[in-house]
Structure formats: C-alpha cells, structure tokens
Design an enzyme around this catalytic site. Structure first.
Site, PDB file in Angstrom:
ATOM      1  N   HIS A 202       0.857  -1.266  -0.025  1.00 46.15           N
ATOM      2  CA  HIS A 202       0.049  -0.032  -0.173  1.00 46.15           C
ATOM      3  C   HIS A 202       0.943   1.481  -0.106  1.00 46.15           C
ATOM      4  CE1 HIS A 202      -3.368  -2.394   0.994  1.00 46.15           C
ATOM      5  NE2 HIS A 202      -2.688  -3.091   1.651  1.00 46.15           N
ATOM      6  N   SER A 332      17.761  18.303 -16.824  1.00 44.58           N
ATOM      7  CA  SER A 332      16.933  19.735 -16.417  1.00 44.58           C
ATOM      8  C   SER A 332      17.577  20.894 -17.137  1.00 44.58           C
ATOM      9  CB  SER A 332      16.675  20.119 -14.819  1.00 44.58           C
ATOM     10  OG  SER A 332      16.208  21.334 -14.871  1.00 44.58           O
ATOM     11  N   LYS A 338      21.053  17.855 -12.187  1.00 41.88           N
ATOM     12  CA  LYS A 338      19.606  17.064 -11.894  1.00 41.88           C
ATOM     13  C   LYS A 338      19.733  15.721 -13.148  1.00 41.88           C
ATOM     14  CE  LYS A 338      14.751  17.272 -11.065  1.00 41.88           C
ATOM     15  NZ  LYS A 338      14.181  16.113 -11.728  1.00 41.88           N
ATOM     16  N   GLU A 345      10.787   6.460 -17.571  1.00 38.41           N
ATOM     17  CA  GLU A 345       9.695   7.218 -18.115  1.00 38.41           C
ATOM     18  C   GLU A 345       9.416   6.747 -19.380  1.00 38.41           C
ATOM     19  OE1 GLU A 345      11.234  11.083 -17.690  1.00 38.41           O
ATOM     20  OE2 GLU A 345      11.148  11.204 -15.619  1.00 38.41           O
TER      21      GLU A 345
END
Length: 476
Positions: A202, A332, A338, A345
């Site tokens: 969960h 980025s 970053k 993705e």
C-alpha cells in the site's frame, strides 16, 4: 544580379498509362505499382508516409506470394511465369522494393486489405514483366490477378500476411528482447540476494525482504510473459491461405492450402499450418486479439517493474534512494546536476501506448461481420506497433538502465532500521495488540521500537533475539 522567382510550373514527373476494370489512369513511370494502387493513393490520402502499411506485412505478402507461385506451378502454372514471380518475391521479402517506394498505400484503406494485396500483385507483376523483357503495365506475360494472385483472394492473403508478420516479429524480435531483460533482472536478483531491505505494501512500510527477492518477482513476471507469447503462437501459426473469398476455397485446387502452408513454414522456419476452419480464419481476428492480450499483459508487467525501479531510485537525497540508476543524460534545463529516471519514463509511456493499442485491436476484432472481418489493417498495424515498441523498449531499458543499477546499501540499511514494521516479529511472542501498541507509541514519540519495547517490559535479550531482519525474510 537579383534572382527572379520563376512562375513557370515545375515539370511533371513522367508517367505511364495503366488500366483496370474502371478504366485508364496515369501512374509514375518509375514505380512498379499499377492502376489499382494509384486509385488507392488518390482516394485515401490519410496520414502520409508515417501511416504506410507496415513493412513486415509487405514482406509477409512476398513470402505467401512466393509459396503460392511455386505451388501453383505444381498445378499447371507456366514455369517461366512462376520462376519470375518467385524471384521478384525475394526482392519483396528482402525489403528492397518497400524501401524504394513501390508500396505507398496507407493503413487507412479498405478494411480487407484488398488494395495492399493488389499493390503487391501489381508490383510483382510489373517487376517480373521487366525481368522478362516485357512492357510495364502490359500485364503480359505476367498478369497481377491471373498469375500473381492465382488461387488467392485478398480475403485470405491479407490475414495470412498478418499471421506471418506477427509470428515473425514475436519470435525474432519480442521474445529475444524480453528474454534479455528478464535475464538482466535475474542476474540482479542473484547478485542482491543478501541485501535485506524494508518491504512496502500500500506504499507503506511493511516487513523485510531482500532486494534479490524483490527483483525475483520482476524476473518471474517476464518469464510468465514469455510463456504467454508461447501460448498464443499456435493460433498465429494457423493460416487462412486457401479459403479465398468466403472460406470455401473457390478457385483453388485440392491440396493447394496445405502445400502453400508447408512452403511458408519452410521459408520462415516457423511451424505454419493450414487453418482447420477457413470460415473462422476469414471471419474473425480472434487470434490477433489474443496476441494483443498477451502484449497488453506484458505492458502491465513492464509498467509495474519500471515504476518500482523509478520510485526505488527516487532522490538522490530526498526520495527513497535505495537504488542508484545510471546517469545517462542531464535531466533539467534549469536545475544543474539533476538526473532523471528517463528510461523508466520511456518504458512507462510505451506501456501506456500498448494499452491504448489494445483497445483499438479489441474493437477491430469484435467487428467481424458475416464471412469477413474488415478491420484488418487497423488490427495488424497496432499489433505490430506494440511488438516493435515493446521490443525496442525492452532492449533500451536493459542496456541503459537495468544493467547499470546499483544498490545504495547505506540508505537501504538506514531505512530498514528505522521501520516500525519490524514489530511484526514480536507478535508471535507478545501478541498482536501489544505489538501494535508498541509500534504506535514509537511512532507517536518519535522513538524506535527497541526503546518502547523495553519500556513495555520486554527484556533486551529477548528483543534482540526476536527482532532480527535476517530471520524475517522467509518461513521459520
């Protein structure tokens, strides 16, 4: 001197006149296709080159036309004609004629694929005529219908091409790609079998397991996916060729279907057979819906795997940070340093697309009316697109993500030792309610389990003996 813009119309490329049952039409002189193909080009200007009939379908057409020509020779087709057709089919199978632009038709045409069948017939006919020294468009000595399409109908050739192309792509592209990813995940599960970490259910803290056990679950998902592909292939290996227009086999000879299927099996090294019932093979596309069901399930598996890896690698400072993912590119345009989980993705976007394709395939498969399904181009294009996306996605995800993943053992240990769910090990000794009270008190006070357990009267030696993560990763 300033150049003046010419208002003269540019010269039109040379054409030749070809004829079909509707009449004459001009076609490009440097193309092998004929009148029916040209009419389709004019009547269905949909999607441009991005929406062309997939190359594997055209190559599969070449395979079945070659098999048909060779079998038809056994039934009386002139050997010179048969040999010429067979030779041109090799050029179709190689992809050469596709790459040269002789198959321009879109997916979005007649739902039976008739225009693509005739496109192939015309190209093979004209190229064979050229080889034999004849005049393009003359249909002599090789006729697109009478010779190239002999003992066939679009209604049985196009579904046959669907099955040949899909079986080929499943076995030659998707299965190897999934196997490679599965094996990379298995290697990680073996390598990390001794790294104990906290489990999560969960999305909340749960009891421990090893990082190897977690990755073994991903490994099994893909093993199951490979088994699902194997389970659907027997129906894909059943070919409609020989059913002709409605499944009766009109205009074929006895034995043609079986001989053609046998020859296709030889040409592809895949176990194709003649369909046991041509009425099913023409009227439905259930096998393709079944195939895409397997692809959809594989996409669901890959979505879960990629998302888990994405979240386990979140951070690096303020997320879970249990995994360190490969830093493939800057993440980025504004935040220096970053790095993003880009392979995850890409994979999850692929999975979403495959799930969408499954809707289209299901709708298409459900629309077989009477003796023919007329959503075939839609169905095969989506099945092949899903296979291609999943194959390429798995290859990229393996190479650019999975093999380079490293465990952050320091962060894993820190999170494990902070978890309150280790209290589960106390339940058999002090009972569920008392263990729950200890966990709730520790959470409320910002303390750890051991502190609150000792306050509750549990001896330190007992706590140390009972709460040992290495003893919580399997049955006692």
């Amino acid at each position: 001197m300033e150049k003046k813009l010419s208002l003269q119309p540019s010269a039109k490329p040379p054409t030749r006149s070809e004829k079909d049952t509707i009449g004459n039409i001009e076609v490009p002189a440097d193309r092998y296709f004929g009148a029916q193909t040209m009419r389709c080009v004019n009547n269905f200007p949909i999607g441009g080159t991005d929406e062309r009939m997939p190359k594997p379908v055209i190559q599969a057409m070449g395979i079945l036309k070659k098999a048909a020509a060779e079998v038809n020779q056994e039934f009386g087709l002139d050997s010179k004609v048969s040999t010429a057709i067979s030779g041109v089919c090799d050029e179709v199978i190689s992809g050469k004629l596709f790459d040269e632009g002789h198959f321009p038709l879109p997916i979005w045409q007649t739902g039976s694929g008739t225009m693509t069948n005739m496109n192939v017939n015309e190209v093979i006919s004209n190229r064979a005529i050229e080889i034999l020294g004849g005049e393009l468009g003359s249909k002599n000595p090789v006729h697109p219908n009478d010779h190239v399409n002999k003992s066939q109908s679009s209604n049985d050739t196009f579904p046959t091409a669907i099955h040949i192309s899909v079986a080929t792509e499943l076995t030659k592209s998707l299965k190897p790609a999934i196997t490679q990813l599965r094996d990379a995940l298995r290697d990680k599960s073996i390598e990390w079998k001794g790294i104990i970490k906290i489990g999560r259910t969960h999305t909340q803290d749960a009891v421990p397991l090893t990082l190897g056990q977690e990755f073994s679950g991903y490994t099994q998902q893909l093993t199951n996916g490979l088994e699902r592909i194997d389970a659907v292939l027997p129906h894909v290996y059943q070919l409609a060729l020989g059913g002709t227009a409605v499944g009766t086999g009109l205009n074929t000879r006895k034995g043609f279907a079986e001989k053609a299927a046998m020859r296709i099996a030889q040409l592809t090294s895949l176990p194709f057979v003649s369909a046991p019932n041509f009425f099913e093979a023409l009227g439905s596309r259930d096998a393709m819906v079944e195939v895409h069901g397997a692809l959809n399930t594989i996409a669901v598996s890959l979505m879960k795997i990629a998302n888990d890896i994405r979240f386990l690698g979140s951070g690096p400072r303020c997320g879970l940070g249990e995994l360190t993912l490969p830093a493939n590119e800057p993440g980025s345009s504004i935040m220096p340093g970053k790095v993003n989980p880009t392979q995850c993705e890409a994979m999850t976007m692929i999975c979403a697309q495959v799930m969408g394709n499954h809707v289209a395939v299901s709708v298409g498969g459900s629309n077989g009316h009477f003796e023919l399904n007329v959503f075939k181009p839609l169905i095969v294009s989506n099945v092949l697109r899903s296979i291609k996306l999943l194959s390429d996605g798995c290859n990229s995800f393996t190479k650019n993500c999975v093999v380079g993943i490293k465990p952050n053992t320091e962060k894993i240990a820190k999170i494990l030792n902070e978890s309150l769910m280790l209290v589960t090990a106390l339940s058999p000794h002090i009972g569920y309610d008392k263990a729950a009270e200890i966990a709730k008190t520790a959470h409320k006070n910002g303390t750890n389990l051991k502190e609150e357990a000792l306050k509750a009267g549990i001896a330190e030696k007992d706590f140390d003996d009972w709460v040992r993560p290495e003893k919580m990763i399997g049955p006692s």
